[in-house]
Design a protein around this motif. Structure first.
Motif, PDB file in Angstrom:
ATOM      1  N   ILE A  57       0.840  -1.199   0.000  1.00 33.65           N
ATOM      2  CA  ILE A  57       0.000   0.000   0.000  1.00 33.65           C
ATOM      3  C   ILE A  57       0.877   1.251   0.000  1.00 33.65           C
ATOM      4  N   GLU A  58       1.906   1.249   0.832  1.00 32.46           N
ATOM      5  CA  GLU A  58       2.812   2.404   0.877  1.00 32.46           C
ATOM      6  C   GLU A  58       3.510   2.627  -0.457  1.00 32.46           C
ATOM      7  N   ASN A  59       3.718   1.539  -1.206  1.00 34.03           N
ATOM      8  CA  ASN A  59       4.333   1.638  -2.540  1.00 34.03           C
ATOM      9  C   ASN A  59       3.299   1.876  -3.632  1.00 34.03           C
ATOM     10  N   ASN A  60       2.074   2.195  -3.187  1.00 32.26           N
ATOM     11  CA  ASN A  60       0.975   2.569  -4.100  1.00 32.26           C
ATOM     12  C   ASN A  60       0.531   1.443  -5.024  1.00 32.26           C
ATOM     13  N   ASN A  61       0.634   0.215  -4.548  1.00 26.66           N
ATOM     14  CA  ASN A  61       0.070  -0.895  -5.312  1.00 26.66           C
ATOM     15  C   ASN A  61      -1.423  -0.970  -4.993  1.00 26.66           C
ATOM     16  N   THR A  62      -2.130   0.056  -5.426  1.00 28.95           N
ATOM     17  CA  THR A  62      -3.561   0.189  -5.126  1.00 28.95           C
ATOM     18  C   THR A  62      -4.382   0.381  -6.398  1.00 28.95           C
ATOM     19  N   ARG A  63      -3.817  -0.014  -7.524  1.00 28.27           N
ATOM     20  CA  ARG A  63      -4.506   0.147  -8.806  1.00 28.27           C
ATOM     21  C   ARG A  63      -4.958  -1.222  -9.331  1.00 28.27           C
ATOM     22  N   TYR A  64      -5.632  -1.199 -10.457  1.00 31.29           N
ATOM     23  CA  TYR A  64      -6.031  -2.449 -11.093  1.00 31.29           C
ATOM     24  C   TYR A  64      -4.804  -3.304 -11.398  1.00 31.29           C
ATOM     25  N   VAL A  65      -4.995  -4.604 -11.280  1.00 31.69           N
ATOM     26  CA  VAL A  65      -3.943  -5.538 -11.691  1.00 31.69           C
ATOM     27  C   VAL A  65      -4.573  -6.570 -12.628  1.00 31.69           C
ATOM     28  N   ALA A  66      -3.781  -7.522 -13.071  1.00 28.59           N
ATOM     29  CA  ALA A  66      -4.261  -8.519 -14.031  1.00 28.59           C
ATOM     30  C   ALA A  66      -5.440  -9.301 -13.456  1.00 28.59           C
ATOM     31  N   ASN A  67      -6.416  -9.576 -14.303  1.00 30.38           N
ATOM     32  CA  ASN A  67      -7.618 -10.287 -13.853  1.00 30.38           C
ATOM     33  C   ASN A  67      -7.303 -11.619 -13.194  1.00 30.38           C
ATOM     34  N   ALA A  68      -6.357 -12.352 -13.747  1.00 35.15           N
ATOM     35  CA  ALA A  68      -6.056 -13.702 -13.254  1.00 35.15           C
ATOM     36  C   ALA A  68      -5.140 -13.697 -12.042  1.00 35.15           C
ATOM     37  N   GLY A  69      -4.644 -12.506 -11.660  1.00 33.96           N
ATOM     38  CA  GLY A  69      -3.722 -12.423 -10.532  1.00 33.96           C
ATOM     39  C   GLY A  69      -2.367 -11.900 -10.971  1.00 33.96           C
ATOM     40  N   ILE A  70      -1.631 -11.313 -10.043  1.00 31.50           N
ATOM     41  CA  ILE A  70      -0.309 -10.789 -10.401  1.00 31.50           C
ATOM     42  C   ILE A  70       0.627 -11.964 -10.720  1.00 31.50           C
ATOM     43  N   PRO A  71       1.537 -11.776 -11.657  1.00 30.48           N
ATOM     44  CA  PRO A  71       2.421 -12.885 -12.046  1.00 30.48           C
ATOM     45  C   PRO A  71       3.197 -13.470 -10.872  1.00 30.48           C
ATOM     46  N   GLU A  72       3.613 -12.602  -9.923  1.00 29.31           N
ATOM     47  CA  GLU A  72       4.401 -13.088  -8.797  1.00 29.31           C
ATOM     48  C   GLU A  72       3.624 -14.096  -7.955  1.00 29.31           C
ATOM     49  N   LEU A  73       2.336 -13.840  -7.737  1.00 28.53           N
ATOM     50  CA  LEU A  73       1.541 -14.750  -6.917  1.00 28.53           C
ATOM     51  C   LEU A  73       1.209 -16.022  -7.683  1.00 28.53           C
ATOM     52  N   GLN A 263     -13.664 -13.149 -14.276  1.00 29.00           N
ATOM     53  CA  GLN A 263     -13.230 -12.207 -13.246  1.00 29.00           C
ATOM     54  C   GLN A 263     -13.421 -10.769 -13.698  1.00 29.00           C
ATOM     55  N   GLU A 264     -13.111 -10.508 -14.964  1.00 27.66           N
ATOM     56  CA  GLU A 264     -13.294  -9.158 -15.504  1.00 27.66           C
ATOM     57  C   GLU A 264     -14.746  -8.705 -15.372  1.00 27.66           C
ATOM     58  N   GLY A 265     -15.681  -9.629 -15.563  1.00 25.30           N
ATOM     59  CA  GLY A 265     -17.093  -9.277 -15.494  1.00 25.30           C
ATOM     60  C   GLY A 265     -17.666  -9.246 -14.090  1.00 25.30           C
ATOM     61  N   LEU A 266     -16.885  -9.718 -13.120  1.00 20.09           N
ATOM     62  CA  LEU A 266     -17.386  -9.745 -11.743  1.00 20.09           C
ATOM     63  C   LEU A 266     -16.728  -8.686 -10.872  1.00 20.09           C
ATOM     64  N   THR A 267     -15.425  -8.787 -10.697  1.00 21.11           N
ATOM     65  CA  THR A 267     -14.743  -7.916  -9.742  1.00 21.11           C
ATOM     66  C   THR A 267     -13.463  -7.311 -10.299  1.00 21.11           C
ATOM     67  N   SER A 268     -13.153  -7.568 -11.527  1.00 19.26           N
ATOM     68  CA  SER A 268     -11.943  -7.092 -12.199  1.00 19.26           C
ATOM     69  C   SER A 268     -10.706  -7.808 -11.691  1.00 19.26           C
ATOM     70  N   SER A 269     -10.349  -7.604 -10.416  1.00 18.27           N
ATOM     71  CA  SER A 269      -9.139  -8.254  -9.906  1.00 18.27           C
ATOM     72  C   SER A 269      -9.105  -8.141  -8.393  1.00 18.27           C
ATOM     73  N   LEU A 270      -8.434  -9.102  -7.777  1.00 23.05           N
ATOM     74  CA  LEU A 270      -8.175  -9.019  -6.347  1.00 23.05           C
ATOM     75  C   LEU A 270      -7.127  -7.927  -6.124  1.00 23.05           C
ATOM     76  N   PRO A 271      -7.277  -7.076  -5.090  1.00 17.65           N
ATOM     77  CA  PRO A 271      -6.322  -5.982  -4.891  1.00 17.65           C
ATOM     78  C   PRO A 271      -4.872  -6.451  -4.888  1.00 17.65           C
ATOM     79  N   GLY A 272      -4.020  -5.662  -5.540  1.00 19.99           N
ATOM     80  CA  GLY A 272      -2.609  -6.028  -5.654  1.00 19.99           C
ATOM     81  C   GLY A 272      -1.907  -6.131  -4.321  1.00 19.99           C
ATOM     82  N   PHE A 273      -2.271  -5.266  -3.360  1.00 20.04           N
ATOM     83  CA  PHE A 273      -1.593  -5.320  -2.063  1.00 20.04           C
ATOM     84  C   PHE A 273      -1.948  -6.582  -1.295  1.00 20.04           C
ATOM     85  N   VAL A 274      -3.170  -7.094  -1.505  1.00 23.84           N
ATOM     86  CA  VAL A 274      -3.542  -8.375  -0.897  1.00 23.84           C
ATOM     87  C   VAL A 274      -2.706  -9.493  -1.504  1.00 23.84           C
TER      88      VAL A 274
END
Length: 389
Positions: A57-73, A263-274
């Motif tokens: 959150i402090e690094n501002n990872n508070t925007r949209y991310v990939a629908n399927a999840g961030i690549p790192e996760l 996912q795009e049609g439901l919630t777009s993406s799970l928050p990146g900080f989560v």
């Protein structure tokens, strides 16, 4: 003039409400009640996981991310389960979801059409029934019996298969039963899936909460070439992250790929900080997980010893999860009547076994994800009820 009245859809109007939530809401009127109801760890999320979320959150990872999840996760989940299952899992085989419930929703969405059948265990988590209903499918219940140590049997699944069977939901370790399926039964159900062409949706959210010498086997482990599965996981129970709402589903790329569109049609993406917190959970120290499981095992022993000493009650020692499915048939009340009587007369909140299906009648589900003091207090109240009969 003729007035047109608004009405809700049949799906919403007839949605099968969960009696777990019904009992939870009733217990709100008893603020001092001892509660053995909702299955949630009583531990806080480990500090290194919280710190990762805060940093994100402090690094501002508070925007949209990939629908399927961030690549790192997706990659971290793939690495973990490639090792556990000894099979090749890549990030393309992983979809990140809003908890395990959305993973179940996606799994059913991509495998079941209206009018098709989904075989589910009885007793089982009641939201299985609701999700099948939402799709216009038909849930076909298969009894899971105490005489079989509360383990789903392949022969019972086979007896329920028709030409309309699209999927079979299995749940091991089981909520509410605390049992772990035998590998031989899983192998036979996998053979049935290949023979009849259905998908096995395997709810494995308690896969790391296994006690003593019990052995958990994922449906993904039964054969290296078996691919008719979708395995559902979650960070909620293992890492005490229920409120973070982070789940996932693993399966063939042909089934995972369409889920990002859903996912795009439901919630777009799970928050990146989560998701960054979830990466820290997988890749960070696992000592907290071991500590929590060991604590649940100790609490289980307190509950089992106390329950089996009460006249008219008995319970099989759970192999996994943090639930005990207590046989109350000798007390002569329906499970709902008993749960209400315990709440109103002894200030004790429990979940009636009938909340998990008709085969759950005659049982109560008790959670031991509470303090030893709470467990002993609850058992004192059960003893008081037994003495008052």
């Amino acid at each position: 003039m003729t007035r047109t009245y608004r009405r809700i859809s049949p799906v919403a109007e007839n949605y099968p409400a969960s009696s777990i939530r019904k009992m939870f809401n009733l217990a709100l009127d008893f603020p001092d009640a001892v509660k053995l109801t909702v299955g949630e760890p009583d531990f806080n999320t480990p500090e290194h996981i919280k710190a990762a979320g805060i940093r994100a959150i402090e690094n501002n990872n508070t925007r949209y991310v990939a629908n399927a999840g961030i690549p790192e996760l997706r990659s971290a989940i793939a690495r973990k389960y490639s090792g556990r299952w000894d099979r090749g899992i890549g990030p393309e085989n992983v979809m990140v979801s809003f908890g395990a419930m959305e993973a179940l929703t996606f799994a059913l969405d991509v495998t079941v059409s209206p009018g098709e059948e989904v075989i589910i265990p009885d007793p089982s988590f009641p939201n299985y029934m609701g999700q099948v209903h939402r799709l216009g499918g038909t849930a076909v219940s298969v009894p899971v019996r105490e005489v079989n140590d509360f383990k789903l049997r392949a022969e019972d699944v086979q007896a329920s298969i028709t030409d309309r069977t699209a999927a079979v939901i299995i749940n091991s370790p089981s909520n509410p039963l605390g049992s772990v399926m035998d590998r031989a039964e899983l192998e036979q159900i996998a053979d049935l899936a290949d023979e009849h062409g259905f998908t096995i949706i395997s709810d494995e959210v308690y896969d790391q909460m296994v006690f003593d010498d019990a052995v958990f086997t994922s449906i993904a482990e039964v054969r290296p070439d078996f691919d008719r599965f979708l395995a559902i996981g979650s960070f909620s129970k293992t890492y005490a992250m229920t409120g973070w709402r982070c789940g996932f589903v693993i399966g063939g790329e042909d089934l995972i790929a369409p889920m990002s569109l859903l996912q795009e049609g439901l919630t777009s993406s799970l928050p990146g900080f989560v998701q960054e917190a979830a990466v820290a959970a997988i890749e960070g120290p696992q000592t907290d997980v071991g500590m929590m499981v060991a604590s649940y095992a100790e609490r289980r022993e307190i509950l089992i010893d106390r329950i089996n000493a009460i006249d008219g009650l008995h319970v099989i020692r759970p192999e996994a999860t943090f639930y005990a499915f207590v046989n109350v048939k000798e007390w002569g009340l329906s499970s709902w009547e008993l749960a209400i009587a315990l709440l109103e007369n002894h200030n004790l909140a429990t979940i009636p076994g009938s909340a998990f299906g008709p085969a759950g009648e005659g049982y109560l589900r008790l959670t031991f994800a509470v303090s030893p003091e709470t467990i002993n207090d609850a058992c004192d109240r059960l003893e008081a009820f037994a003495a008052s009969r």
